[in-house]
Structure formats: C-alpha cells, structure tokens
Design a protein around this motif. Sequence first.
Motif, PDB file in Angstrom:
ATOM      1  N   GLU A 181      -6.065  -9.950   3.520  1.00  0.00           N
ATOM      2  CA  GLU A 181      -5.445 -11.036   2.766  1.00  0.00           C
ATOM      3  C   GLU A 181      -4.909 -10.548   1.430  1.00  0.00           C
ATOM      4  OE1 GLU A 181      -8.203 -11.338   4.378  1.00  0.00           O
ATOM      5  OE2 GLU A 181      -8.083 -13.111   5.666  1.00  0.00           O
ATOM      6  N   SER A 182      -5.536  -9.531   0.857  1.00  0.00           N
ATOM      7  CA  SER A 182      -5.086  -8.948  -0.412  1.00  0.00           C
ATOM      8  C   SER A 182      -4.769  -7.481  -0.173  1.00  0.00           C
ATOM      9  CB  SER A 182      -6.158  -9.099  -1.495  1.00  0.00           C
ATOM     10  OG  SER A 182      -6.465 -10.460  -1.716  1.00  0.00           O
ATOM     11  N   PRO A 183      -3.562  -7.184   0.278  1.00  0.00           N
ATOM     12  CA  PRO A 183      -3.225  -5.806   0.630  1.00  0.00           C
ATOM     13  C   PRO A 183      -3.422  -4.853  -0.542  1.00  0.00           C
ATOM     14  CG  PRO A 183      -1.515  -7.326   1.380  1.00  0.00           C
ATOM     15  CD  PRO A 183      -2.430  -8.100   0.489  1.00  0.00           C
ATOM     16  N   GLY A 184      -4.184  -3.810  -0.329  1.00  0.00           N
ATOM     17  CA  GLY A 184      -4.472  -2.876  -1.409  1.00  0.00           C
ATOM     18  C   GLY A 184      -3.263  -2.095  -1.873  1.00  0.00           C
ATOM     19  N   PHE A 185      -2.384  -1.708  -0.936  1.00  0.00           N
ATOM     20  CA  PHE A 185      -1.233  -0.920  -1.334  1.00  0.00           C
ATOM     21  C   PHE A 185      -0.258  -1.738  -2.163  1.00  0.00           C
ATOM     22  CE2 PHE A 185       2.704   1.601  -0.274  1.00  0.00           C
ATOM     23  CZ  PHE A 185       2.331   2.705  -1.016  1.00  0.00           C
ATOM     24  N   ALA A 186      -0.072  -2.997  -1.811  1.00  0.00           N
ATOM     25  CA  ALA A 186       0.800  -3.859  -2.606  1.00  0.00           C
ATOM     26  C   ALA A 186       0.213  -4.083  -3.999  1.00  0.00           C
ATOM     27  CB  ALA A 186       1.008  -5.202  -1.896  1.00  0.00           C
ATOM     28  N   ALA A 187      -1.112  -4.246  -4.083  1.00  0.00           N
ATOM     29  CA  ALA A 187      -1.752  -4.396  -5.395  1.00  0.00           C
ATOM     30  C   ALA A 187      -1.565  -3.146  -6.233  1.00  0.00           C
ATOM     31  CB  ALA A 187      -3.237  -4.699  -5.216  1.00  0.00           C
ATOM     32  N   ALA A 188      -1.693  -1.981  -5.621  1.00  0.00           N
ATOM     33  CA  ALA A 188      -1.473  -0.731  -6.349  1.00  0.00           C
ATOM     34  C   ALA A 188      -0.033  -0.629  -6.834  1.00  0.00           C
ATOM     35  CB  ALA A 188      -1.821   0.457  -5.450  1.00  0.00           C
ATOM     36  N   ALA A 189       0.913  -1.088  -6.011  1.00  0.00           N
ATOM     37  CA  ALA A 189       2.319  -1.050  -6.411  1.00  0.00           C
ATOM     38  C   ALA A 189       2.578  -1.957  -7.605  1.00  0.00           C
ATOM     39  CB  ALA A 189       3.207  -1.454  -5.230  1.00  0.00           C
ATOM     40  N   ARG A 190       1.943  -3.130  -7.631  1.00  0.00           N
ATOM     41  CA  ARG A 190       2.108  -4.027  -8.784  1.00  0.00           C
ATOM     42  C   ARG A 190       1.545  -3.392 -10.056  1.00  0.00           C
ATOM     43  NH1 ARG A 190       0.599  -7.873  -4.873  1.00  0.00           N
ATOM     44  NH2 ARG A 190      -1.556  -7.896  -5.604  1.00  0.00           N
ATOM     45  N   GLY A 214     -17.959  10.750   6.153  1.00  0.00           N
ATOM     46  CA  GLY A 214     -17.984  10.279   4.776  1.00  0.00           C
ATOM     47  C   GLY A 214     -17.220   8.976   4.668  1.00  0.00           C
ATOM     48  N   VAL A 215     -17.048   8.526   3.470  1.00  0.00           N
ATOM     49  CA  VAL A 215     -16.386   7.241   3.232  1.00  0.00           C
ATOM     50  C   VAL A 215     -14.879   7.448   3.092  1.00  0.00           C
ATOM     51  CG1 VAL A 215     -16.157   5.305   1.644  1.00  0.00           C
ATOM     52  CG2 VAL A 215     -18.421   6.242   2.153  1.00  0.00           C
ATOM     53  N   LEU A 216     -14.119   6.677   3.861  1.00  0.00           N
ATOM     54  CA  LEU A 216     -12.664   6.636   3.694  1.00  0.00           C
ATOM     55  C   LEU A 216     -12.316   5.532   2.717  1.00  0.00           C
ATOM     56  CD1 LEU A 216     -11.134   6.964   7.281  1.00  0.00           C
ATOM     57  CD2 LEU A 216     -11.209   8.680   5.488  1.00  0.00           C
ATOM     58  N   ARG A 217     -11.484   5.836   1.752  1.00  0.00           N
ATOM     59  CA  ARG A 217     -10.992   4.827   0.824  1.00  0.00           C
ATOM     60  C   ARG A 217      -9.621   4.370   1.318  1.00  0.00           C
ATOM     61  NH1 ARG A 217     -12.162   7.983  -4.760  1.00  0.00           N
ATOM     62  NH2 ARG A 217     -11.721   9.785  -3.447  1.00  0.00           N
ATOM     63  N   VAL A 218      -9.536   3.089   1.692  1.00  0.00           N
ATOM     64  CA  VAL A 218      -8.361   2.587   2.402  1.00  0.00           C
ATOM     65  C   VAL A 218      -7.591   1.596   1.534  1.00  0.00           C
ATOM     66  CG1 VAL A 218      -7.554   1.399   4.466  1.00  0.00           C
ATOM     67  CG2 VAL A 218      -9.572   2.888   4.594  1.00  0.00           C
ATOM     68  N   LEU A 219      -6.288   1.834   1.410  1.00  0.00           N
ATOM     69  CA  LEU A 219      -5.371   0.860   0.815  1.00  0.00           C
ATOM     70  C   LEU A 219      -4.632   0.191   1.966  1.00  0.00           C
ATOM     71  CD1 LEU A 219      -3.873   2.838  -2.219  1.00  0.00           C
ATOM     72  CD2 LEU A 219      -5.685   1.116  -2.256  1.00  0.00           C
ATOM     73  N   THR A 220      -5.006  -1.051   2.265  1.00  0.00           N
ATOM     74  CA  THR A 220      -4.425  -1.753   3.406  1.00  0.00           C
ATOM     75  C   THR A 220      -2.977  -2.138   3.130  1.00  0.00           C
ATOM     76  OG1 THR A 220      -5.343  -3.820   2.546  1.00  0.00           O
ATOM     77  CG2 THR A 220      -6.636  -2.636   4.197  1.00  0.00           C
ATOM     78  N   GLY A 221      -2.230  -2.372   4.197  1.00  0.00           N
ATOM     79  CA  GLY A 221      -0.806  -2.673   4.087  1.00  0.00           C
ATOM     80  C   GLY A 221      -0.528  -4.160   4.006  1.00  0.00           C
ATOM     81  N   ILE A 222       0.753  -4.484   3.857  1.00  0.00           N
ATOM     82  CA  ILE A 222       1.175  -5.879   3.747  1.00  0.00           C
ATOM     83  C   ILE A 222       1.038  -6.549   5.112  1.00  0.00           C
ATOM     84  CG2 ILE A 222       2.680  -5.545   1.769  1.00  0.00           C
ATOM     85  CD1 ILE A 222       5.036  -5.295   3.671  1.00  0.00           C
ATOM     86  N   GLY A 223       0.497  -7.752   5.119  1.00  0.00           N
ATOM     87  CA  GLY A 223       0.269  -8.456   6.371  1.00  0.00           C
ATOM     88  C   GLY A 223       1.520  -9.074   6.954  1.00  0.00           C
ATOM     89  N   ARG A 224       2.510  -9.351   6.110  1.00  0.00           N
ATOM     90  CA  ARG A 224       3.769  -9.945   6.572  1.00  0.00           C
ATOM     91  C   ARG A 224       4.918  -9.025   6.197  1.00  0.00           C
ATOM     92  NH1 ARG A 224       1.247 -13.992   3.905  1.00  0.00           N
ATOM     93  NH2 ARG A 224       2.766 -13.928   2.203  1.00  0.00           N
ATOM     94  N   ALA A 225       5.785  -8.769   7.159  1.00  0.00           N
ATOM     95  CA  ALA A 225       6.898  -7.854   6.909  1.00  0.00           C
ATOM     96  C   ALA A 225       7.838  -8.375   5.830  1.00  0.00           C
ATOM     97  CB  ALA A 225       7.672  -7.622   8.205  1.00  0.00           C
ATOM     98  N   SER A 226       7.839  -9.699   5.606  1.00  0.00           N
ATOM     99  CA  SER A 226       8.738 -10.275   4.599  1.00  0.00           C
ATOM    100  C   SER A 226       8.371  -9.865   3.172  1.00  0.00           C
ATOM    101  CB  SER A 226       8.721 -11.804   4.705  1.00  0.00           C
ATOM    102  OG  SER A 226       7.403 -12.304   4.513  1.00  0.00           O
ATOM    103  N   ARG A 227       7.204  -9.252   2.994  1.00  0.00           N
ATOM    104  CA  ARG A 227       6.788  -8.834   1.654  1.00  0.00           C
ATOM    105  C   ARG A 227       7.288  -7.436   1.302  1.00  0.00           C
ATOM    106  NH1 ARG A 227       0.506 -10.071   0.651  1.00  0.00           N
ATOM    107  NH2 ARG A 227       1.168  -9.230  -1.362  1.00  0.00           N
ATOM    108  N   TRP A 228       8.168  -6.862   2.109  1.00  0.00           N
ATOM    109  CA  TRP A 228       8.615  -5.491   1.872  1.00  0.00           C
ATOM    110  C   TRP A 228       9.221  -5.255   0.488  1.00  0.00           C
ATOM    111  CZ3 TRP A 228      13.669  -4.559   0.699  1.00  0.00           C
ATOM    112  CH2 TRP A 228      14.605  -5.523   1.066  1.00  0.00           C
TER     113      TRP A 228
END
Length: 417
Positions: A181-190, A214-228
């Motif tokens: 619901e809160s894409p990590g990669f989009a938050a990082a871009a902001r 070990g632990v993977l640190r994941v930045l999830t992607g945008i859930g809707r393509a319209s947020r490109w």
Amino acid sequence: MSVLAVSAPLEREDAIVREAARHGHRVAIRAATAADLIDRLAARSSDAAPALDLVLVVADEHHASRALVDACDARGLRLVALADDAAERARARTLGLEAVAWADGFAAIEAAAAPAAAGLPSRSRPRGRVITVWGPAGAPGRTTTAIALAAELALLGGSTALVDADTTSASIAPALGLLDESPGFAAAARLARAGSLTVDELDRIAQQVPTMGGVLRVLTGIGRASRWPELGADRVAEVLERCRDWADATVVDVASSLEQDEEISSDMFAPRRHAATLAALEAADEVVVVASGDAVGVARLVRALPELRAIAPSARTRVVVNKLRPSAVGVAPERAVQETLRRLAQVSPAACWPFDGRAADAALLEGRPLVDVAGRSRLRRRVQELALALQPREAQPSRASLRAAERPRRAWRAAVR
C-alpha cells in the motif's frame, strides 16, 4: 603529530582531547553535531589552517551522518567512527565507516589513522554495486530472477537490497507476500526529490525479508501502473546512487520496454513513461538480461540487445536464457540457443537455465526465494552459479565456506514455518 577533528558527546569529546594530547596529537576542531562539523570543515577549507589528518566521530545519529561522510569524501579526509555498542557498530557499518572501540585505547585510533598520518592518500570507502535485471517483452522470469539472485548474494555475505523499479507491472511485493500500500521505491523517490533521502530513511521505508542467507531489504514497487510519473529519471538515479551507500549489492527489477518517447512528446520536460527502466539501466554496473528459451524469446532478445547496449554502454551485460526445454527448442536446446545467439547477435549467453516450473511455483506459493524452498533444484543451482560470477574476484568464497553457509537450511526452514 596528527591534526584531528572530533564530534562526540561532551564527556567523550573531553576524553578524546586529553588522550590525543597525551599521545602527541592536536584536536583542531571540536563540533557538537555532524552538521556543525560539516560547517567547520567547509570554513576550514577556505583558510590557510593546517590540513586535517583524521576526522573522528561517535557513530550515533547526532555525530555521524551520510552528509558528513560525503563532505569528508569530497575533501579526501579519513573518517573513523567510535562504536562501543551494537547500535553504533551497525550505524558505522551502514555508513561504510571503519569502526574502532574507545575501550581499545587511543592506540586503536592511531592505527586507523595510520595511512593519513603517514602522508598517504586516504582510501575511499567501498561503495555498493547496482545490478539491474532486465529482459525483453513477455514473461522471461525477470522478477523471479531478481528475487532469487538477491537471496543468493545475501547468502554469499554482505548486505543486499532488492528494488522494484518496474513501472508497468511491479511484482516483487506479491511474489514475497509483502504489503504494498505504501510503495517503498516511490517513497524513496519523493525523498530524493526533496533532497532528504539518507541511508537512515532507506532503512525506515524498506521492508525486511528474512531469508536463509540473511535479511533482504526490499523497496516495493508501485501497485498501480498509473503512478509511473512519480518515478522520474533523476529521482530513480538519485535513489540508486544512495543505495550504493546502503547495501553492498542492490538488485533492481525493471520493466521490459526500452522506448524513449522524446520524439512523440510535445513537452521536452514532461516525465517519460519508461524513465525508471532507462535510468536503472544507465546506473547499473551489471545488467543481467533474462530471455525466454524459445523462438519468440530469442528473437526478441536479438532485436533488443543493440538498443540495450546503447542505453547502458558502460555496464557489463550477462545474458541468461531461461525456461530452456527440448519441447520448445528441440534436441540439445542449450547448444542450439548458444549457436543461434552467437550467429545472430554475436553474444555468448552467460548461463542457460532449465525450465523448472516446480521450483519456481514452490517459491511463489510460499512467497520466498528459491534458495529457501528449493535449494537443491537445478534452477536454484544455476542462479547460485550466476551470483558467484557476479561477485568481485577478491570476494569469491571458497567451496568450504559455501558448504558451511548451506548447512543451516533445514533448521532455518523449520524455524520460519
């Protein structure tokens, strides 16, 4: 005699000054915070004061920051962190700093400062690599490859980040059973656009995925393509540049299209539809190209390779032919694909992976990487071979260390179930 700059809590700072004087050194700058130290360094560089030999800080949030690391790197200053507990050691490791314990005495600090004190150029701290996983249109297995490869790199040692920069069909979150619901990669871009993206912020917005290695640190992607439009080229480039300071290896999953739409846009400053893919490829040190092992997949690969090389000319490209099977290619499929690619594209694939739907389905069903659920499968072994090939030569593990790393598999799987 060495000239030092210090930033530490007052009591520790006084102790450092006393010990430095007792060992014949001089503290030229005493700063209350990392920001204050940056200002003092900037002011000192503009006057005729003696050059600093060492910057010494306590590795906490007040005295050690990414901005300070960048300021010291820009001036060629050696930066050493004092770390006496687990939190401080973790912060020093995240910032890529050499850490010493105050309890080890001032001799440990002198040893850390030896290259600078001897008048030798300070070594720049190692930065992480960016590995972009791309493939032509279709479903060649880009996301499966990115997840499996990141997990294998974590198993080989070092911190690993996994980034979903696919603006067409982001898939890492559902493949790993994560909320998006809160894409990590989009938050990082902001944050990058606001100029406030730091390693600490990346830690805050990333999701932690435990794996056998070990632990993977994941930045999830945008859930809707319209947020490109949120993932502009400059923002993506800045996020990946900061990821180099965040993890030893950052694996980026991107979309397939390499289309550059400048010619069809009336506004030259408008966002580009596939800017995230292009920026991730341009930023990559290594590009892993995944293509389907059939006539359509190979044809798409042959057509796309020249365009890919033009976009990422400095990156090393490794072609992986995935889902290879006799039923789609004929007898001796691996040799047939290799000969076809050499003849039509003048390229030899780095790897040919078998079609192993059972292992891939098990990973998708459990929401875990291949190494965790199908560690003995043929597909997983081939991914491991690629991860080994991607390791820097000086970091190549021995066979004994690989066997030791895999021993806890059963115990780990039992623990997470």
